[in-house]
Design an enzyme around this catalytic site. Structure first.
Site, mmCIF file in Angstrom:
data_model
loop_
_atom_site.group_PDB
_atom_site.id
_atom_site.type_symbol
_atom_site.label_atom_id
_atom_site.label_comp_id
_atom_site.label_asym_id
_atom_site.label_seq_id
_atom_site.Cartn_x
_atom_site.Cartn_y
_atom_site.Cartn_z
ATOM 1 N N ASN A 130 1.321 3.490 -2.804
ATOM 2 C CA ASN A 130 1.899 3.957 -4.073
ATOM 3 C C ASN A 130 1.433 5.378 -4.401
ATOM 4 O OD1 ASN A 130 3.012 1.442 -4.375
ATOM 5 N ND2 ASN A 130 1.570 0.740 -5.935
ATOM 6 N N GLY A 131 0.146 5.626 -4.167
ATOM 7 C CA GLY A 131 -0.426 6.935 -4.487
ATOM 8 C C GLY A 131 0.175 8.023 -3.606
ATOM 9 N N ARG A 132 0.262 7.758 -2.313
ATOM 10 C CA ARG A 132 0.821 8.751 -1.389
ATOM 11 C C ARG A 132 2.297 8.998 -1.679
ATOM 12 N NH1 ARG A 132 -1.596 5.749 3.735
ATOM 13 N NH2 ARG A 132 -2.101 4.262 2.070
ATOM 14 N N TRP A 133 2.997 7.938 -2.046
ATOM 15 C CA TRP A 133 4.422 8.069 -2.389
ATOM 16 C C TRP A 133 4.592 9.015 -3.579
ATOM 17 C CZ3 TRP A 133 7.311 6.847 -6.776
ATOM 18 C CH2 TRP A 133 8.694 6.775 -6.600
ATOM 19 N N SER A 192 -7.371 -5.629 -5.448
ATOM 20 C CA SER A 192 -8.433 -6.225 -4.633
ATOM 21 C C SER A 192 -9.761 -6.204 -5.388
ATOM 22 C CB SER A 192 -8.579 -5.443 -3.315
ATOM 23 O OG SER A 192 -9.242 -4.208 -3.543
ATOM 24 N N ARG A 214 -0.511 9.557 -9.555
ATOM 25 C CA ARG A 214 -0.602 8.280 -8.830
ATOM 26 C C ARG A 214 0.027 7.124 -9.618
ATOM 27 N NH1 ARG A 214 -3.830 7.497 -4.681
ATOM 28 N NH2 ARG A 214 -4.230 5.379 -5.376
ATOM 29 N N LEU A 260 11.559 -19.598 -5.136
ATOM 30 C CA LEU A 260 10.447 -18.882 -4.497
ATOM 31 C C LEU A 260 9.168 -18.993 -5.330
ATOM 32 C CD1 LEU A 260 9.708 -16.564 -2.284
ATOM 33 C CD2 LEU A 260 9.940 -15.030 -4.247
ATOM 34 N N ASP A 297 0.831 -1.209 0.000
ATOM 35 C CA ASP A 297 0.000 0.000 0.000
ATOM 36 C C ASP A 297 0.866 1.261 0.000
ATOM 37 O OD1 ASP A 297 -2.382 1.352 -0.085
ATOM 38 O OD2 ASP A 297 -2.771 1.204 2.067
ATOM 39 N N ARG A 348 -5.401 -2.030 8.773
ATOM 40 C CA ARG A 348 -6.570 -2.843 8.405
ATOM 41 C C ARG A 348 -6.151 -3.882 7.373
ATOM 42 N NH1 ARG A 348 -8.094 2.506 6.592
ATOM 43 N NH2 ARG A 348 -7.440 2.793 4.435
ATOM 44 N N HIS A 354 2.497 3.715 -8.929
ATOM 45 C CA HIS A 354 2.196 2.304 -9.237
ATOM 46 C C HIS A 354 3.335 1.659 -10.022
ATOM 47 C CE1 HIS A 354 -1.643 2.539 -7.435
ATOM 48 N NE2 HIS A 354 -2.218 3.290 -8.359
ATOM 49 N N TRP A 370 -11.786 -2.082 -8.153
ATOM 50 C CA TRP A 370 -12.529 -1.707 -9.368
ATOM 51 C C TRP A 370 -13.231 -0.371 -9.184
ATOM 52 C CZ3 TRP A 370 -11.188 -4.562 -13.346
ATOM 53 C CH2 TRP A 370 -10.838 -5.905 -13.153
HETATM 54 C C1 IPE Z 1 -5.320 -2.725 -0.418
HETATM 55 O O1 IPE Z 1 -5.038 -1.387 -0.497
HETATM 56 C C2 IPE Z 1 -5.289 -3.361 -1.788
HETATM 57 C C3 IPE Z 1 -3.979 -3.494 -2.396
HETATM 58 C C4 IPE Z 1 -2.840 -3.132 -1.881
HETATM 59 C C5 IPE Z 1 -3.977 -4.129 -3.694
HETATM 60 P P1 IPE Z 1 -6.177 -0.277 -0.673
HETATM 61 O O2 IPE Z 1 -5.463 1.015 -0.797
HETATM 62 O O3 IPE Z 1 -7.092 -0.649 -1.775
HETATM 63 O O4 IPE Z 1 -6.964 -0.391 0.692
HETATM 64 P P2 IPE Z 1 -7.903 0.667 1.407
HETATM 65 O O5 IPE Z 1 -8.839 1.193 0.361
HETATM 66 O O6 IPE Z 1 -7.018 1.758 1.939
HETATM 67 O O7 IPE Z 1 -8.556 -0.099 2.501
HETATM 68 C C1 IPE Z 2 -1.477 0.350 -3.408
HETATM 69 O O1 IPE Z 2 -1.282 1.714 -3.423
HETATM 70 C C2 IPE Z 2 -1.665 -0.220 -4.779
HETATM 71 C C3 IPE Z 2 -3.023 -0.693 -5.058
HETATM 72 C C4 IPE Z 2 -4.044 -0.638 -4.252
HETATM 73 C C5 IPE Z 2 -3.257 -1.260 -6.352
HETATM 74 P P1 IPE Z 2 -2.500 2.733 -3.379
HETATM 75 O O2 IPE Z 2 -2.892 3.077 -4.775
HETATM 76 O O3 IPE Z 2 -3.601 2.221 -2.546
HETATM 77 O O4 IPE Z 2 -1.807 3.986 -2.692
HETATM 78 P P2 IPE Z 2 -2.454 4.944 -1.613
HETATM 79 O O5 IPE Z 2 -2.965 4.089 -0.511
HETATM 80 O O6 IPE Z 2 -3.561 5.672 -2.308
HETATM 81 O O7 IPE Z 2 -1.347 5.829 -1.196
HETATM 82 MG MG MG Z 3 -4.089 2.392 -0.590
#
Ligand code: IPE
Ligand code: IPE
Ligand code: MG
Length: 227
Positions: free
Chosen positions: A14-17, A57, A25, A123, A12, A180, A29, A61
């Site tokens: 990637n977007g914030r990074w 997940s 965003r 692995l 989790d 979570r 990714h 979608w």
């Molecule tokens: C969980 O992260 C799903 C994946 C890392 C693929 P999310 O970013 O979708 O989870 P929420 O929305 O914060 O619970």
């Molecule tokens: C996890 O990074 C990658 C996926 C859920 C596919 P996010 O895209 O959820 O990044 P944040 O949580 O918005 O920073």
């Molecule tokens: Mg996320």
């Protein structure tokens, strides 16, 4: 060091990074995808047998179409860039989740990678793709019913989960400091050690993985019993 046989990671942040450095965003990714290579190779070196990564997940979608589309293009990027090295290291690719609902081109790339690596003995790198923990339990129950079972046991579920045949998950890591499970491996994490780090996924490097494994190594696991 006591090495976990099976590690699961919620990749989790990637977007914030990306946001942190003023980038879109999808830039995060891509960086996150490239990081999968580093962590998989390090996990293998540490002696981990199975590494399961939450890639997409059943809830993802809901994101905007362009982001979903970009995420679906990443398996091709990943395998194009790293397949040669994965083969050299003997990494076997597998998936959990419902691939039938994934775009055809993406599914094909993933199925090709699975076929190509099927005989590898290193692995096992499992991508959770269109995966949901609840959906996993329901499909396991339905498979057991299709086998003629009427009253289900824990073993019936266990044997029909997407993860059937893999060792129990010892360690679950979630990056980016959300506490979570976001519908990841609900059944399978029942006795996993849970490790949360503030590090965003693209920054979660080999040393961070080693730190998590060292932390795991110092846990006392009682499984409800006494030590
Ligand atoms: C969980 O992260 C799903 C994946 C890392 C693929 P999310 O970013 O979708 O989870 P929420 O929305 O914060 O619970
Ligand atoms: C996890 O990074 C990658 C996926 C859920 C596919 P996010 O895209 O959820 O990044 P944040 O949580 O918005 O920073
Ligand atoms: Mg996320």
């Amino acid at each position: 060091m006591n090495i976990p046989q099976h590690i699961a990671i919620i990749m989790d942040g990637n977007g914030r990074w990306a946001k942190q450095q003023g980038k879109p965003r999808n830039y995060g990714h891509l960086a996150g995808t490239e990081n999968v290579r580093n962590i998989a190779i390090k996990a293998d070196e540490l002696g981990v047998k199975v590494l399961t990564l939450y890639a997409f997940s059943t809830e993802n979608w809901k994101r905007p179409d362009d982001e979903v589309g970009y995420l679906m293009s990443l398996p091709a990027v990943f395998f194009r860039k790293f397949m040669k090295e994965l083969m050299e290291k003997g990494v076997r690719i597998a998936t959990i989740g419902n691939l039938d609902a994934v775009p055809e081109a993406t599914r094909k790339v993933i199925e090709d990678a699975k076929r190509q690596t099927a005989e590898n003995k290193g692995l096992t790198l499992v991508f959770a793709m269109n995966y949901g923990g609840r959906a996993d339990i329901v499909q396991a129950a339905n498979k057991a019913i299709a086998q003629g079972k009427t009253v289900l046991t824990e073993q019936d579920i266990e044997e029909n989960l997407y993860t059937a045949g893999y060792p129990q998950i010892d360690l679950m890591i979630r990056t980016s400091l959300d506490y979570r499970l976001s519908n990841f491996l609900l059944w399978q994490l029942s006795y996993a050690e849970l490790y949360f780090t503030d590090c965003y996924w693209p920054d979660f490097n080999e040393d961070r993985l080693t730190e998590a494994v060292e932390w795991f190594s110092n846990r006392e696991r009682r499984f409800g019993g006494l030590k």
